[in-house]
Design an enzyme around this catalytic site. Sequence first.
Site, PDB file in Angstrom:
ATOM      1  N   GLY A  26     -10.763  -7.292  24.521  1.00 55.91           N
ATOM      2  CA  GLY A  26     -10.310  -6.172  23.697  1.00 55.91           C
ATOM      3  C   GLY A  26      -9.227  -6.540  22.693  1.00 55.91           C
ATOM      4  O   GLY A  26      -9.392  -6.354  21.480  1.00 55.91           O
ATOM      5  N   ILE A  27      -8.110  -7.078  23.174  1.00 58.46           N
ATOM      6  CA  ILE A  27      -6.996  -7.371  22.262  1.00 58.46           C
ATOM      7  C   ILE A  27      -7.327  -8.579  21.390  1.00 58.46           C
ATOM      8  O   ILE A  27      -7.138  -8.556  20.164  1.00 58.46           O
ATOM      9  CB  ILE A  27      -5.687  -7.611  23.056  1.00 58.46           C
ATOM     10  CG1 ILE A  27      -5.296  -6.335  23.805  1.00 58.46           C
ATOM     11  CG2 ILE A  27      -4.562  -8.056  22.127  1.00 58.46           C
ATOM     12  CD1 ILE A  27      -4.031  -6.440  24.634  1.00 58.46           C
ATOM     13  N   ASP A  46     -13.673 -17.975  24.384  1.00 60.45           N
ATOM     14  CA  ASP A  46     -13.582 -17.121  25.579  1.00 60.45           C
ATOM     15  C   ASP A  46     -14.352 -17.749  26.732  1.00 60.45           C
ATOM     16  O   ASP A  46     -15.332 -18.469  26.518  1.00 60.45           O
ATOM     17  CB  ASP A  46     -14.147 -15.721  25.289  1.00 60.45           C
ATOM     18  CG  ASP A  46     -13.589 -14.665  26.235  1.00 60.45           C
ATOM     19  OD1 ASP A  46     -12.724 -13.879  25.798  1.00 60.45           O
ATOM     20  OD2 ASP A  46     -13.990 -14.634  27.420  1.00 60.45           O
ATOM     21  N   ASP A  72     -12.713 -22.436  29.044  1.00 54.29           N
ATOM     22  CA  ASP A  72     -11.932 -22.049  30.221  1.00 54.29           C
ATOM     23  C   ASP A  72     -10.549 -22.659  30.050  1.00 54.29           C
ATOM     24  O   ASP A  72     -10.384 -23.889  30.117  1.00 54.29           O
ATOM     25  CB  ASP A  72     -12.601 -22.570  31.503  1.00 54.29           C
ATOM     26  CG  ASP A  72     -11.815 -22.180  32.751  1.00 54.29           C
ATOM     27  OD1 ASP A  72     -10.710 -21.607  32.620  1.00 54.29           O
ATOM     28  OD2 ASP A  72     -12.302 -22.453  33.857  1.00 54.29           O
ATOM     29  N   TYR A 164       0.853 -10.366  38.196  1.00 56.42           N
ATOM     30  CA  TYR A 164       0.689 -10.315  36.732  1.00 56.42           C
ATOM     31  C   TYR A 164       2.060 -10.357  36.048  1.00 56.42           C
ATOM     32  O   TYR A 164       2.293 -11.147  35.132  1.00 56.42           O
ATOM     33  CB  TYR A 164      -0.060  -9.028  36.369  1.00 56.42           C
ATOM     34  CG  TYR A 164      -0.269  -8.803  34.894  1.00 56.42           C
ATOM     35  CD1 TYR A 164      -1.245  -9.513  34.197  1.00 56.42           C
ATOM     36  CD2 TYR A 164       0.503  -7.881  34.187  1.00 56.42           C
ATOM     37  CE1 TYR A 164      -1.447  -9.309  32.843  1.00 56.42           C
ATOM     38  CE2 TYR A 164       0.308  -7.670  32.833  1.00 56.42           C
ATOM     39  CZ  TYR A 164      -0.670  -8.382  32.174  1.00 56.42           C
ATOM     40  OH  TYR A 164      -0.874  -8.171  30.828  1.00 56.42           O
ATOM     41  N   LYS A 168       3.687 -13.154  33.517  1.00 60.03           N
ATOM     42  CA  LYS A 168       4.085 -12.827  32.139  1.00 60.03           C
ATOM     43  C   LYS A 168       5.586 -13.054  31.916  1.00 60.03           C
ATOM     44  O   LYS A 168       5.999 -13.363  30.795  1.00 60.03           O
ATOM     45  CB  LYS A 168       3.684 -11.384  31.807  1.00 60.03           C
ATOM     46  CG  LYS A 168       2.156 -11.170  31.745  1.00 60.03           C
ATOM     47  CD  LYS A 168       1.529 -11.879  30.549  1.00 60.03           C
ATOM     48  CE  LYS A 168       0.035 -11.630  30.439  1.00 60.03           C
ATOM     49  NZ  LYS A 168      -0.573 -12.210  29.234  1.00 60.03           N
TER      50      LYS A 168
END
Length: 272
Positions: A26-27, A46, A72, A164, A168
């Site tokens: 999406g982004i 991707d 990957d 997550y 980050k």
Amino acid sequence: MTQGEPDMIAMDMTDKITLITGAGGGIGGGIADVFAKAGATVYVADLDVNDAKAKADQIRQEGGQACAAGLDITSKTDIQALVGRIVEEKGAIDHLINCAGISINKPYMESSDDEFRKILDVNLIGVHNCCQTVLTQMIPRKSGKIVNILSASSRMGSDFFSHYSSSKFGLMGLTQSIGLAVARHNINVNGICPGIIVTKLGEKQGGSLVQQMCRYSGKPEEVHLESLRKSIPLRRFQSGEDIGHMALFLCSELSSNITCQAFNVCGGMRMN
Ligand SMILES: NC(=O)c1ccc[n+]([C@@H]2O[C@H](COP(=O)([O-])OP(=O)(O)OC[C@H]3O[C@@H](n4cnc5c(N)ncnc54)[C@H](O)[C@@H]3O)[C@@H](O)[C@H]2O)c1
């Protein structure tokens, strides 16, 4: 205009080569659209090669220049092969945008060691793999821009996605550190912290944020979506293009004196 003042034309990316990881998503897809519209040749990379091909096809149908690649980011061999291919085809990589990422959404006490390892492997080590490999061809040219896609979760922990958030936060440190390492080579490294964008993030790892919120609360998806939307001062989710516009600025000469920074694009949700 005074001498040395940047010209707005610097946002034109004609003849520039932009590698975007996770650009089948999406982004990353939104960022690819923005760079292609600005004239760049975009390498859409991707793990899901079909998504990469679909995005590159769409860009070409709309008149832009794009090439698809399966990648990957956890495999240094994979990224070395792709960088070698791009340098052979186009001579150089001007911009690297690290957008590939995964998320697992569940409470901390239910999170396993393997989940922690998996998410750090993709979201942190994978970005390191891409940066170090691409930098081997940027450093000799003394030119290049790297943009890492961080998160609002790079600035605030969460019980619901502790692995997550940890990855980050780590990526924030990596962004600053690489920026310091290559500043003397005239290479800028910055990060963008998106707020909330409705994408497939997390779906392949057991459920998206909203799907998992519903699973734990038993409330319908619309209820969670609405409460998330209301947590954003500007009252709208971000789009991939919103993130792309900031990435475009960070890859342009207008931001040539900016490095080791992270910018929130989150409708006012975070202010630090
Ligand atoms: N969606 C949000 O609300 C949000 C908010 C803040 C930050 N982000 C970050 O934005 C980035 C993009 O997320 P998105 O929301 O577009 O999700 P997405 O799932 O739509 O896209 C992520 C893409 O990364 C690819 N990918 C996963 N593992 C990979 C690997 N090992 N190698 C190469 N590609 C791989 C996936 O195939 C997918 O196409 C992620 O880094 C995510 O953490 C997302």
